[in-house]
Design an enzyme around this catalytic site. Structure first.
Site, mmCIF file in Angstrom:
data_model
loop_
_atom_site.group_PDB
_atom_site.id
_atom_site.type_symbol
_atom_site.label_atom_id
_atom_site.label_comp_id
_atom_site.label_asym_id
_atom_site.label_seq_id
_atom_site.Cartn_x
_atom_site.Cartn_y
_atom_site.Cartn_z
ATOM 1 N N TYR A 146 0.724 15.862 -1.200
ATOM 2 C CA TYR A 146 1.411 15.401 0.019
ATOM 3 C C TYR A 146 0.640 15.848 1.262
ATOM 4 O O TYR A 146 0.207 15.019 2.070
ATOM 5 C CB TYR A 146 2.833 15.969 0.024
ATOM 6 C CG TYR A 146 3.713 15.480 1.146
ATOM 7 C CD1 TYR A 146 4.078 14.140 1.262
ATOM 8 C CD2 TYR A 146 4.218 16.373 2.091
ATOM 9 C CE1 TYR A 146 4.915 13.705 2.289
ATOM 10 C CE2 TYR A 146 5.053 15.945 3.115
ATOM 11 C CZ TYR A 146 5.392 14.607 3.210
ATOM 12 O OH TYR A 146 6.218 14.179 4.230
ATOM 13 N N GLU A 148 -2.385 17.083 1.752
ATOM 14 C CA GLU A 148 -3.772 16.636 1.920
ATOM 15 C C GLU A 148 -3.878 15.125 2.085
ATOM 16 O O GLU A 148 -4.768 14.638 2.778
ATOM 17 C CB GLU A 148 -4.647 17.111 0.759
ATOM 18 C CG GLU A 148 -4.841 18.626 0.725
ATOM 19 C CD GLU A 148 -5.721 19.168 1.866
ATOM 20 O OE1 GLU A 148 -5.861 18.511 2.913
ATOM 21 O OE2 GLU A 148 -6.268 20.274 1.693
ATOM 22 N N LYS A 150 -1.658 13.319 3.631
ATOM 23 C CA LYS A 150 -1.290 13.073 5.033
ATOM 24 C C LYS A 150 -2.463 13.440 5.946
ATOM 25 O O LYS A 150 -2.716 12.775 6.956
ATOM 26 C CB LYS A 150 -0.056 13.892 5.419
ATOM 27 C CG LYS A 150 1.237 13.422 4.765
ATOM 28 C CD LYS A 150 1.739 12.106 5.342
ATOM 29 C CE LYS A 150 3.127 11.760 4.830
ATOM 30 N NZ LYS A 150 3.571 10.423 5.251
ATOM 31 N N GLY A 208 15.162 34.539 1.785
ATOM 32 C CA GLY A 208 15.985 33.767 2.727
ATOM 33 C C GLY A 208 15.620 34.021 4.174
ATOM 34 O O GLY A 208 16.251 33.475 5.075
ATOM 35 N N THR A 211 11.769 30.827 7.862
ATOM 36 C CA THR A 211 12.456 30.032 8.888
ATOM 37 C C THR A 211 12.061 28.561 8.816
ATOM 38 O O THR A 211 10.978 28.218 8.341
ATOM 39 C CB THR A 211 12.135 30.530 10.308
ATOM 40 O OG1 THR A 211 10.752 30.296 10.568
ATOM 41 C CG2 THR A 211 12.475 31.993 10.488
ATOM 42 N N ASP A 274 5.079 27.870 -0.310
ATOM 43 C CA ASP A 274 6.215 27.621 0.578
ATOM 44 C C ASP A 274 5.908 28.280 1.921
ATOM 45 O O ASP A 274 5.637 29.473 1.982
ATOM 46 C CB ASP A 274 7.477 28.247 -0.031
ATOM 47 C CG ASP A 274 8.747 27.719 0.605
ATOM 48 O OD1 ASP A 274 8.950 26.504 0.561
ATOM 49 O OD2 ASP A 274 9.520 28.542 1.143
HETATM 50 N N1 LIG Z 1 12.432 13.387 6.306
HETATM 51 C C1 LIG Z 1 11.666 14.310 6.833
HETATM 52 O O1 LIG Z 1 12.137 15.404 7.196
HETATM 53 C C2 LIG Z 1 10.185 14.049 7.037
HETATM 54 C C3 LIG Z 1 9.401 15.089 7.534
HETATM 55 C C4 LIG Z 1 8.044 14.867 7.731
HETATM 56 C C5 LIG Z 1 7.499 13.612 7.478
HETATM 57 N N2 LIG Z 1 8.282 12.629 6.998
HETATM 58 C C6 LIG Z 1 7.625 11.338 6.706
HETATM 59 O O2 LIG Z 1 8.444 10.252 7.102
HETATM 60 C C7 LIG Z 1 8.324 9.172 6.160
HETATM 61 C C8 LIG Z 1 9.695 8.820 5.629
HETATM 62 O O3 LIG Z 1 10.293 9.961 4.991
HETATM 63 P P1 LIG Z 1 11.792 9.895 4.420
HETATM 64 O O4 LIG Z 1 12.378 11.249 4.552
HETATM 65 O O5 LIG Z 1 12.478 8.724 4.994
HETATM 66 O O6 LIG Z 1 11.491 9.658 2.869
HETATM 67 P P2 LIG Z 1 12.169 8.625 1.865
HETATM 68 O O7 LIG Z 1 11.685 8.979 0.509
HETATM 69 O O8 LIG Z 1 13.646 8.583 2.102
HETATM 70 O O9 LIG Z 1 11.569 7.243 2.356
HETATM 71 C C9 LIG Z 1 10.286 6.808 2.017
HETATM 72 C C10 LIG Z 1 10.374 5.325 1.674
HETATM 73 O O10 LIG Z 1 9.070 4.851 1.331
HETATM 74 C C11 LIG Z 1 9.174 4.039 0.173
HETATM 75 N N3 LIG Z 1 7.889 4.049 -0.521
HETATM 76 C C12 LIG Z 1 7.282 5.096 -1.133
HETATM 77 N N4 LIG Z 1 6.115 4.712 -1.668
HETATM 78 C C13 LIG Z 1 5.974 3.391 -1.370
HETATM 79 C C14 LIG Z 1 4.976 2.419 -1.652
HETATM 80 N N5 LIG Z 1 3.867 2.727 -2.348
HETATM 81 N N6 LIG Z 1 5.157 1.154 -1.200
HETATM 82 C C15 LIG Z 1 6.276 0.819 -0.493
HETATM 83 N N7 LIG Z 1 7.253 1.696 -0.211
HETATM 84 C C16 LIG Z 1 7.103 2.972 -0.640
HETATM 85 C C17 LIG Z 1 10.299 4.662 -0.634
HETATM 86 O O11 LIG Z 1 10.866 3.797 -1.601
HETATM 87 C C18 LIG Z 1 11.276 5.047 0.473
HETATM 88 O O12 LIG Z 1 12.157 3.998 0.766
HETATM 89 C C19 LIG Z 1 7.345 9.645 5.098
HETATM 90 O O13 LIG Z 1 6.055 9.177 5.406
HETATM 91 C C20 LIG Z 1 7.379 11.145 5.218
HETATM 92 O O14 LIG Z 1 6.173 11.734 4.812
HETATM 93 C C21 LIG Z 1 9.608 12.819 6.749
#
Ligand SMILES: NC(=O)c1ccc[n+]([C@@H]2O[C@H](COP(=O)([O-])OP(=O)(O)OC[C@H]3O[C@@H](n4cnc5c(N)ncnc54)[C@H](O)[C@@H]3O)[C@@H](O)[C@H]2O)c1
Length: 322
Positions: A146, A148, A150, A208, A211, A274
């Site tokens: 994840y 790397e 990104k 725990g 943060t 972590d």
């Molecule tokens: N939720 C958070 O706190 C958070 C934090 C940092 C970054 N992000 C980033 O935000 C984005 C969304 O995160 P989220 O929490 O909504 O996750 P999520 O898993 O709920 O949503 C990701 C969506 O992408 C779809 N998906 C995955 N691989 C796919 C592919 N190859 N083709 C088409 N669709 C695909 C999944 O089916 C899902 O609907 C991600 O890129 C994640 O890295 C989220």
């Protein structure tokens, strides 16, 4: 606009917001971790269209689109449980998916918004984390698929800005929470909410005292939309998150209190790599986007717990994912 990852937690809220703002949204998703149920509101909107497709594969569906003005790439598993189960697909969607996004942006002149993550900072040696911090990431650890990928996507997108002259922005998203999170996705807020609602002990990894900062979904979406629409320099990288920092033990106590149950915890071993501390510096979002979060943790948790309480079949979903 084209929204990859539309059926996910963040993507579906972004779709609803953009439709409400008057945009036309084509949502793309392979439903790997997302759900059609998240798009119930969008599906009823005349300006929403859904295409089930894997964005890591060539974007043949893009031929049928009207020229988009914006491509938002939110497709990627985001929880350690999800990317731990599918590490190679996670790397593919952040590498090949991002490359396909760049290609469509180049071909159409659309602006690209790439959803990156605070995980690019790894286990940070600098605290809080400004956008200028380069991170402290284990390139071969369990989270590397994840973190790397990104980082690769960020490098690819910014290289394309320099080489191809496309208009692209990167949002580094810090922990976000709220309705439509999956009860069993393994992240700390769903874990604690579900355990508290069932009257089970809350599992705390390590002592725990590590943060985190937690951003409520409406705040996050506001920041994302502002970055997507801002007159910002192409290649801008902006942290969006809530700088209020809480220990995990504090979080457990707040959730137990809102759920109306006595705080019971059990300790478990800390997972590898972590991060000990996470908190965004949001000076850039403040100055560039005039954005800062508005929802206090307790208020957001009340709404989130209400959602988990009502999430039909939540325990079945959880059981099926363990
Ligand atoms: N939720 C958070 O706190 C958070 C934090 C940092 C970054 N992000 C980033 O935000 C984005 C969304 O995160 P989220 O929490 O909504 O996750 P999520 O898993 O709920 O949503 C990701 C969506 O992408 C779809 N998906 C995955 N691989 C796919 C592919 N190859 N083709 C088409 N669709 C695909 C999944 O089916 C899902 O609907 C991600 O890129 C994640 O890295 C989220």
């Amino acid at each position: 606009m084209v929204l990859c990852g539309a059926a996910g937690f963040l993507g579906s809220h972004l779709a609803d917001r953009l439709l409400a703002d008057g945009d036309r949204v084509t949502g793309i998703d392979n439903l790997a971790t997302g759900s059609r149920a998240n798009l119930a509101t969008a599906d009823n909107h005349p300006h929403f269209r859904f295409i089930e497709a894997d964005v890591s594969l060539p974007w043949t569906w893009a031929r049928d689109l009207d020229t988009p003005d914006l491509i938002a790439h939110f497709a990627s598993p985001a929880s350690p449980v999800d990317y731990g189960r599918e590490p190679l697909a996670t790397m593919a969607v952040n590498a090949l998916g991002a490359m396909h996004g760049v290609e469509l942006a180049r071909a159409t002149g659309a602006r690209l918004l790439f959803a990156s993550t605070s995980e690019v900072y790894g286990d940070p040696l600098e605290h809080p984390q400004p956008e200028t911090y380069w991170g402290n990431v284990n390139p071969t650890g369990e989270r590397a698929c994840y973190d790397e990928s990104k980082r690769y996507a960020e490098a690819y997108v910014t290289s394309a800005v320099r080489k191809l002259g496309i208009d692209a922005r990167i949002v580094r998203i810090f922990n976000t929470y709220g309705p439509r999170m999956q009860p069993g996705d393994g992240r700390v807020i769903p874990n604690f909410c579900m355990a508290a609602l069932r009257g089970e002990p809350l599992v705390i990894y390590g002592d725990g005292r590590q943060t985190r900062s937690f951003c409520y979904i409406t705040d996050l979406i506001e920041g994302v939309v502002r970055l997507a629409k801002a007159q910002a320099r192409s290649g801008s990288v902006v942290n969006i998150g809530n700088p209020d920092e809480f220990t995990i033990i504090d979080l457990a106590a707040i959730i137990a209190q809102i759920a109306g149950v006595p705080l019971k915890v059990v300790k478990a071993e800390l997972p590898p790599d972590d991060p000990a501390r996470r908190r965004p510096t949001i000076d850039l979002a403040r100055s560039l986007l005039d954005w800062e979060p508005k929802v206090a943790l307790r208020d957001g948790l009340v709404l989130t717990l209400e959602y988990f309480r009502g999430a039909a079949g939540a325990s079945d979903v959880l059981a099926s994912r363990i």
